[in-house]
Design an enzyme around this catalytic site. Structure first.
Site, PDB file in Angstrom:
ATOM      1  CB  SER A   1      61.137   3.465  23.143  1.00 17.87           C
ATOM      2  OG  SER A   1      60.394   3.838  24.243  1.00 17.87           O
TER       3      SER A   1
ATOM      4  N   GLY B   1      70.778  14.469  24.543  1.00 16.85           N
ATOM      5  CA  GLY B   1      70.385  13.395  25.168  1.00 16.85           C
ATOM      6  C   GLY B   1      71.076  11.942  25.007  1.00 16.85           C
ATOM      7  CB  ILE B   2      70.042   8.683  24.227  1.00 15.50           C
ATOM      8  CG1 ILE B   2      68.935   8.244  25.462  1.00 15.50           C
ATOM      9  CG2 ILE B   2      70.858   7.310  23.829  1.00 15.50           C
ATOM     10  CD1 ILE B   2      67.960   7.698  25.038  1.00 15.50           C
ATOM     11  N   GLY B   3      72.002  10.399  22.238  1.00 15.91           N
ATOM     12  CA  GLY B   3      73.057  10.716  21.423  1.00 15.91           C
ATOM     13  C   GLY B   3      74.317  11.300  21.808  1.00 15.91           C
TER      14      GLY B   3
ATOM     15  CB  THR C   1      71.381   9.792  13.352  1.00 20.11           C
ATOM     16  OG1 THR C   1      70.696   8.865  14.143  1.00 20.11           O
ATOM     17  CG2 THR C   1      72.147   9.181  11.971  1.00 20.11           C
ATOM     18  N   GLY C   2      71.124  11.870  15.944  1.00 19.96           N
ATOM     19  CA  GLY C   2      70.714  12.619  17.046  1.00 19.96           C
ATOM     20  C   GLY C   2      71.480  12.696  17.899  1.00 19.96           C
ATOM     21  CB  ALA C   3      75.296  13.104  17.700  1.00 22.40           C
TER      22      ALA C   3
ATOM     23  CE1 TYR D   1      59.882   8.650  20.698  1.00 21.34           C
ATOM     24  CE2 TYR D   1      58.994   6.970  22.076  1.00 21.34           C
ATOM     25  CZ  TYR D   1      59.919   7.741  21.649  1.00 21.34           C
ATOM     26  OH  TYR D   1      61.391   7.543  22.116  1.00 21.34           O
TER      27      TYR D   1
END
Length: 326
Positions: free
Chosen positions: A145, A20-22, A15-17, A158
Site C-alpha cells: 500500500s 477486491g484486488i485479488g 492469495t486474498g483472491a 495496517y
C-alpha cells in the site's frame, strides 16, 4: 528477471483472491490465459471467482487457505505444483484491517492484522521460493500500500504491517541476489486508495462509518500494475497517481506531509452516522465475492480536497528549493 514463460503458459498463485484486488488480478490474468491458483479463507467466494475466470479463458484451482498458517501455505504451493507441474509467480495479496485510535483497538485485532498482512506475506514468500527456483525463475509480487511508505491516522496496525512488508521485500531481494538466486524477483506494489470491499469489511472502533479517503481508484488499476510487474519486474511500483504524489511529498517534506495526511485522514475517513464496534472480517471471512466496494462517487470528492493537496505540493516544492540552495 521476468517470468520464465509468457502469461498464457504461467501458473500463478494469488492469495486474498476472494475479493477486491485479488479478484481483479485473477480476472486480468485469466484474460491472458494464465492458470490461476486462488487462495483465501472463503471457499464459496473463491468458487465464484474461479467460475468467472474460466469464462474468461483461464484455468483455475481453488485452495481455501488461511495465510497465517505456514503449513497451510506450504500445502497451497504443493497442491499447485501437483496439479499444474510448477509455480511461475506468487502474488501475496491477503489483507485485513481494523480502524480506530491506537489505544482503543483491541490487542487481539492488532495482532491479527500483523499476522495476516505481514506474517501471511512471509509465509507466502517462504512457500513460493523453492518452487519458483525449481521452475527456472519467477516473480513474487507483494501487494503493500502507499501506507507502506507514508502513514494515515486510525490505521496503526495496517500501517505497521505494510511498512514491515516493504522492509521484508527489500531484505529478501538482497538475500536472493547475495546467494546467487537472482532468477527470482521480489516486487512490491504501493496502491493508492482502491475501490474494494476493504473499508466495509474492516473492523471498526471509531464509532463512525468508515469511508475510503479519496481519490479512489478501481481495483483494475492495481491488477494492471501487477500484470506489468510479472512481465517486467521492478523493485516497486505505484498504482494510482495519488500514491506517487503522496510518496514524493513524504520523501521531500516528511514533517509537512505527515501533518497534511493526519488532517486529511481525520476528515475524509469517516461518515456522520454513529456505528457500533465491529470485528469485520478480521477473524472470519466474508462469503460473497466482490471486486469493488461501490465507492465510485468518492472520486468526485477530489475536487473538494484539491486545495489541501495543492498546499502540500507547494510546501514540498518550497522544501525542495531550500534543500537545493543549501
Amino acid at each position: 528477471m521476468p517470468l520464465a514463460r509468457n502469461l498464457a503458459d504461467a501458473t500463478i498463485v494469488i492469495t486474498g483472491a476472494s475479493s477486491g484486488i485479488g479478484t481483479a488480478t485473477a480476472y486480468a490474468l485469466a484474460r491472458h490465459g494464465s492458470t490461476v491458483v486462488l487462495a483465501a479463507r472463503s471457499e464459496p467466494a473463491l468458487r465464484e471467482v474461479a467460475r468467472h475466470c474460466r469464462e474468461l479463458g483461464g484455468r483455475t484451482l481453488v485452495v481455501p487457505t488461511d495465510v497465517t498458517d505456514a503449513d497451510a501455505m506450504r500445502r497451497l504451493a504443493a497442491t499447485a505444483v501437483a496439479e499444474f507441474g510448477r509455480i511461475d509467480a506468487w502474488i501475496n495479496n491477503a489483507a485485513v484491517g481494523t480502524i480506530g485510535l491506537f489505544d482503543e483497538i483491541p490487542v487481539a485485532e492488532f495482532r491479527r492484522v500483523l499476522e495476516v498482512n505481514l506474517l501471511g506475506t512471509a509465509n507466502g514468500i517462504r512457500a513460493a521460493l523453492p518452487h519458483l527456483s525449481a521452475a527456472g525463475g519467477g516473480v513474487v509480487v507483494n501487494n503493500a500500500s502507499v501506507l507502506a511508505e507514508v502513514a494515515m491516522p486510525y490505521q496503526s496496525p495496517y500501517n505497521a504491517a505494510k511498512h514491515a512488508m516493504r522492509g521484508l521485500s527489500d531484505t529478501v531481494r538482497q538475500e536472493l541476489r547475495a546467494t546467487g538466486r537472482g532468477s527470482v524477483s521480489i516486487c512490491t506494489v504501493l496502491p493508492a486508495t482502491i475501490d474494494t470491499p476493504f473499508f466495509r469489511h474492516a473492523a471498526n472502533h471509531s464509532g463512525r462509518q468508515v469511508l475510503p479517503p479519496p481519490p479512489v481508484y478501481p481495483p483494475e488499476v492495481v491488477a494492471e500494475t501487477i500484470v506489468r510487474l510479472l512481465r517486467r519486474p521492478r523493485r516497486e511500483a505505484y498504482a494510482g497517481g495519488a500514491a506517487r504524489l503522496i510518496g514524493m511529498q513524504w520523501r521531500l517534506a516528511p514533517a509537512l506531509a505527515e501533518r497534511v495526511l493526519g488532517w486529511y485522514g481525520r476528515y475524509t475517513q469517516f461518515g456522520p452516522p454513529p456505528t457500533a464496534d465491529t470485528t469485520g472480517n478480521v477473524f472470519r471471512p466474508d462469503a460473497a465475492a466482490s471486486t469493488d466496494g461501490g465507492w465510485h462517487g468518492r472520486r468526485r470528492q477530489l475536487v473538494r480536497i484539491s486545495a489541501a493537496f495543492g498546499l502540500a505540493a507547494a510546501g514540498t516544492a518550497a522544501a525542495l528549493a531550500r534543500r537545493l540552495t543549501r
